[in-house]
Scaffold this motif. Structure first.
Motif, mmCIF file in Angstrom:
data_model
loop_
_atom_site.group_PDB
_atom_site.id
_atom_site.type_symbol
_atom_site.label_atom_id
_atom_site.label_comp_id
_atom_site.label_asym_id
_atom_site.label_seq_id
_atom_site.Cartn_x
_atom_site.Cartn_y
_atom_site.Cartn_z
ATOM 1 N N CYS A 70 0.849 -1.190 0.000
ATOM 2 C CA CYS A 70 0.000 0.000 0.000
ATOM 3 C C CYS A 70 0.890 1.248 0.000
ATOM 4 O O CYS A 70 1.782 1.369 0.825
ATOM 5 C CB CYS A 70 -0.890 -0.006 1.240
ATOM 6 S SG CYS A 70 -1.738 1.561 1.516
ATOM 7 N N CYS B 286 0.197 3.378 3.607
ATOM 8 C CA CYS B 286 0.642 2.951 4.931
ATOM 9 C C CYS B 286 1.729 1.878 4.856
ATOM 10 O O CYS B 286 2.278 1.481 5.882
ATOM 11 C CB CYS B 286 -0.546 2.455 5.763
ATOM 12 S SG CYS B 286 -1.218 0.884 5.168
ATOM 13 N N CYS C 95 -6.451 -1.291 0.209
ATOM 14 C CA CYS C 95 -5.578 -1.739 1.296
ATOM 15 C C CYS C 95 -6.441 -2.296 2.424
ATOM 16 O O CYS C 95 -7.407 -1.666 2.845
ATOM 17 C CB CYS C 95 -4.738 -0.558 1.789
ATOM 18 S SG CYS C 95 -3.789 -0.949 3.270
ATOM 19 N N CYS D 185 -5.617 0.222 5.808
ATOM 20 C CA CYS D 185 -6.127 1.599 5.945
ATOM 21 C C CYS D 185 -7.337 1.868 5.044
ATOM 22 O O CYS D 185 -7.889 2.959 5.073
ATOM 23 C CB CYS D 185 -5.006 2.612 5.665
ATOM 24 S SG CYS D 185 -4.470 2.621 3.930
HETATM 25 ZN ZN LIG Z 1 -2.757 1.095 3.577
#
Ligand SMILES: [Zn+2]
Length: 149
Positions: free
Chosen positions: A3, A6, A31, A34
């Motif tokens: 991702c 994050c 993701c 997040c």
């Molecule tokens: Zn993420």
């Protein structure tokens, strides 16, 4: 695929389709950590899709072949070019969402039938009769009754 927001490793593909240039696949990913979404482009050369035909021959995937089959089935039916193109888009999304390197022509045919069934009964039965190679008129009628129910 990491991702970009994050750095988490677990992301899922939610949509895949050929990009406008036809040389890459555009994938929408989400993701798991997040919940943010992002898009990746992958070169088609790195993910060639092979279609396994009924006689076990293999050929590279060709959208035009699906389109031609659908067009034939929709001949003189009240279905617009836009509807056909949308249907093929949907089937293509299903095909590329599998993220596998091979697909049988059977599976593609089933996907097309699934979509045609919702669109137009006559076109569906036409496609199914060619595709399933109905041996006699009874099989054909059975299929027709299923749709018209
Ligand atoms: Zn993420």
């Amino acid at each position: 695929m990491k991702c970009p927001f994050c750095g988490h490793e677990n992301t899922r593909v939610i949509d895949s389709r050929p990009a406008d240039d036809n040389n890459s696949i555009r994938r929408r990913r989400v993701c798991d950590e997040c919940d943010k979404r992002f898009t990746t482009y992958e070169k088609v050369e790195t993910i060639p899709l092979i279609v396994i035909k009924k006689d076990n021959n293999r050929e590279t995937y060709d959208r035009a072949k699906i389109e031609a089959g659908v067009l034939r089935a929709c001949h003189k039916r009240p279905i617009s070019a836009d509807q056909i193109s949308k249907l093929v888009d949907d089937v293509e999304t299903m095909i590329f969402s599998r993220e596998e390197k091979e697909i049988s022509s059977n599976e593609i045919g089933e996907m097309v039938m699934e979509k045609l069934k919702d669109l137009e009964a006559v076109a569906y039965v036409r496609f199914a009769s060619v595709y399933r190679e109905f041996k006699d008129v009874n099989t054909f009628m059975d299929e027709l009754k299923k749709v018209l129910k």
